[in-house]
Design a protein around this motif. Sequence first.
Motif, short mmCIF file in Angstrom:
data_model
loop_
_atom_site.label_atom_id
_atom_site.label_comp_id
_atom_site.label_asym_id
_atom_site.label_seq_id
_atom_site.Cartn_x
_atom_site.Cartn_y
_atom_site.Cartn_z
N PHE A 106 57.40 -17.94 6.25
CA PHE A 106 56.93 -18.03 4.72
C PHE A 106 57.63 -16.52 3.99
CE2 PHE A 106 53.78 -20.38 6.99
CZ PHE A 106 54.04 -21.69 6.68
N ALA A 107 58.50 -15.99 4.80
CA ALA A 107 59.01 -15.07 3.90
C ALA A 107 60.21 -14.70 2.97
CB ALA A 107 59.24 -13.82 5.16
N PRO A 108 60.73 -16.07 2.44
CA PRO A 108 61.06 -15.95 1.28
C PRO A 108 59.81 -16.05 0.08
CG PRO A 108 62.63 -16.92 3.14
CD PRO A 108 60.78 -16.74 3.25
N LEU A 109 58.93 -17.30 0.49
CA LEU A 109 57.92 -17.59 -0.41
C LEU A 109 57.25 -16.69 -1.12
CD1 LEU A 109 56.26 -20.02 -1.78
CD2 LEU A 109 55.23 -20.87 0.54
N GLY A 119 45.65 -12.24 -1.86
CA GLY A 119 44.55 -11.47 -2.49
C GLY A 119 44.98 -9.87 -1.90
N ASN A 120 43.35 -9.50 -2.54
CA ASN A 120 43.10 -8.18 -2.25
C ASN A 120 41.97 -8.23 -1.57
OD1 ASN A 120 43.11 -5.33 -1.57
ND2 ASN A 120 42.83 -5.16 -3.43
N PRO A 121 41.39 -8.75 -0.10
CA PRO A 121 39.69 -8.60 0.88
C PRO A 121 39.48 -7.50 1.00
CG PRO A 121 41.76 -9.68 2.14
CD PRO A 121 42.34 -9.34 1.34
N VAL A 137 48.46 -11.44 2.88
CA VAL A 137 48.49 -13.39 2.61
C VAL A 137 48.27 -13.61 4.37
CG1 VAL A 137 51.10 -14.52 2.15
CG2 VAL A 137 50.89 -12.71 1.08
N THR A 138 47.45 -14.66 3.85
CA THR A 138 46.96 -15.84 4.77
C THR A 138 47.37 -17.03 4.02
OG1 THR A 138 44.65 -16.11 3.50
CG2 THR A 138 44.81 -14.50 5.11
N ALA A 163 42.25 -17.92 5.58
CA ALA A 163 41.77 -16.37 5.40
C ALA A 163 40.72 -15.84 4.15
CB ALA A 163 41.76 -15.28 6.83
N VAL A 164 39.52 -16.28 3.40
CA VAL A 164 39.43 -15.74 2.28
C VAL A 164 37.98 -14.68 2.18
CG1 VAL A 164 38.70 -16.09 -0.18
CG2 VAL A 164 40.28 -17.35 0.92
N ASN A 165 38.14 -14.16 1.49
CA ASN A 165 37.26 -12.52 2.45
C ASN A 165 36.69 -11.88 0.90
OD1 ASN A 165 36.97 -12.74 5.14
ND2 ASN A 165 38.20 -12.46 5.15
N PRO A 166 35.81 -11.17 0.80
CA PRO A 166 35.14 -10.84 -0.87
C PRO A 166 36.73 -10.13 -1.48
CG PRO A 166 33.38 -11.03 0.97
CD PRO A 166 34.82 -11.25 1.88
N GLY A 167 37.37 -9.91 -2.16
CA GLY A 167 37.77 -8.63 -2.83
C GLY A 167 39.09 -9.61 -2.96
#
Length: 467
Positions: free
Chosen positions: A36-39, A172-174, A181-182, A208-212
């Motif tokens: 997924f690097a180009p994306l 995001g910035n977990p 990136v997840t 995977a989504v975490n606080p932040g």
Amino acid sequence: MTRLWMAAAAALVLLAGPALAEDVVPANRAEIDLTFAPLVRTAAPAVVNIYARHMVVERQNPLFDDPFFQRFFGDDIPGGRPRQRMENSLGSGVVVAADGLVVTNHHVIKDADQITVVLADRTEFEAEVVLSDERTDLAFLRLKDIGGRALPFLPLGDSDALEVGDLVLAIGNPFGVGQTVTMGIVSAIARTAVGISDYDFFIQTDAAVNPGNSGGALIDMKGRLVGINTAIYSRTGGSLGIGFAIPANMLRGMMRSAETGQPVVRPWLGADGQAIDHSLAEAYGLDRPAGVLVNGVDPRGPAERAGLKVGDVVVAVDGHAVDDPESLRYRLVTLDLGATAKLAVRRGKDTVELSLPVEAPPEDPPRDQRVLGSGSPLAGATVVNVSPAVVEEMRLSGAGKGVVVAAVAARSPAGRLGLQPGDVLLRLNGDAVDSTAALEAALRGSRGPWRIAVQRGGQVLETTVGR
């Protein structure tokens, strides 16, 4: 026994043979490497880190707030003077316009005195809030002093085009570790009854989504923003594979308001309804318990002009299925004022289509906001007249004419009485409360005791207060 083994072996060959025959050797490295690097290279620069700071004033010991101590010592108690403490919160955001418009969650920047936005290239900008809406948990920021720089931004995708099983990326910035990136799939769409905001309608993902991560991007495989990561279901504080994102289609109208400076005005149906359960589905001849049963129609509203009737079951809006009142409210709030929506309605054994004009709720009567003065148990309450606009704004249910409490001052007689924002004052000393002006006049003309009837939710509470 030999014959049985041979039959089984033949079956294995039949099952395995076609698959082996269809295998193709990769022709080049691109077919070998799934990446997924180009994306990510395209999308990640538009995702930012947000640092919000809030100054809190507190005393070292809560006993120093006691009126007994203050009466004798005031603020001169040793160690009792207020001190300031800086609270920091961390979140993510997404640049949605090249001129520096950033979307994030309301809870990320709530009560912030200073907001710093850090781009993926570590450039920092101060930001100001141009729109923040607790009901949707969305906020828009404007970066300051970008010097005419065109920032990378993400285009909005059509969140209604998502299907369960689609691949998505969360950026995001977990935990403040830096941009991350997840990958995951869309686990569910139209997820309601989550209890995160007033408009419960979310995309569920196992990325995977975490606080932040709050306020960060959920993107599809074309690099379009399809959701804003908002919350997770977790018993530990970490990701358990159940994350929720606000659909991008919720952002569109609010983004226009943020760009133009106009207030957010949400469409008004002019009807009340309830969810369909199994018993109601059987009674109305429905295939499954889904839809919204209409319980009441405002004679002044667009639903009345569209021909909606009590007993109708709304099952779809513009071709999108409606499973419950939350789904209906979401579908309406994403529509543009002035448009016409097509309602699919089950009426008896027939399904009819109604044309609903998408309109703003009227403020009729005018809200005539008043702060009730001293001398009564309602002193300190801010009240407004009930109108369709106020009903929608405060999410009142079953409120007709009358006066609604908009705010209650701390340590006021109204606060000690237990009044809350959203309470509807129905009667005072047996007389109906028709307007804020009439209520204020009635309070001035009475010396108590006061008999007060209040509607809260679906209940009517009555109390008598002596002078």
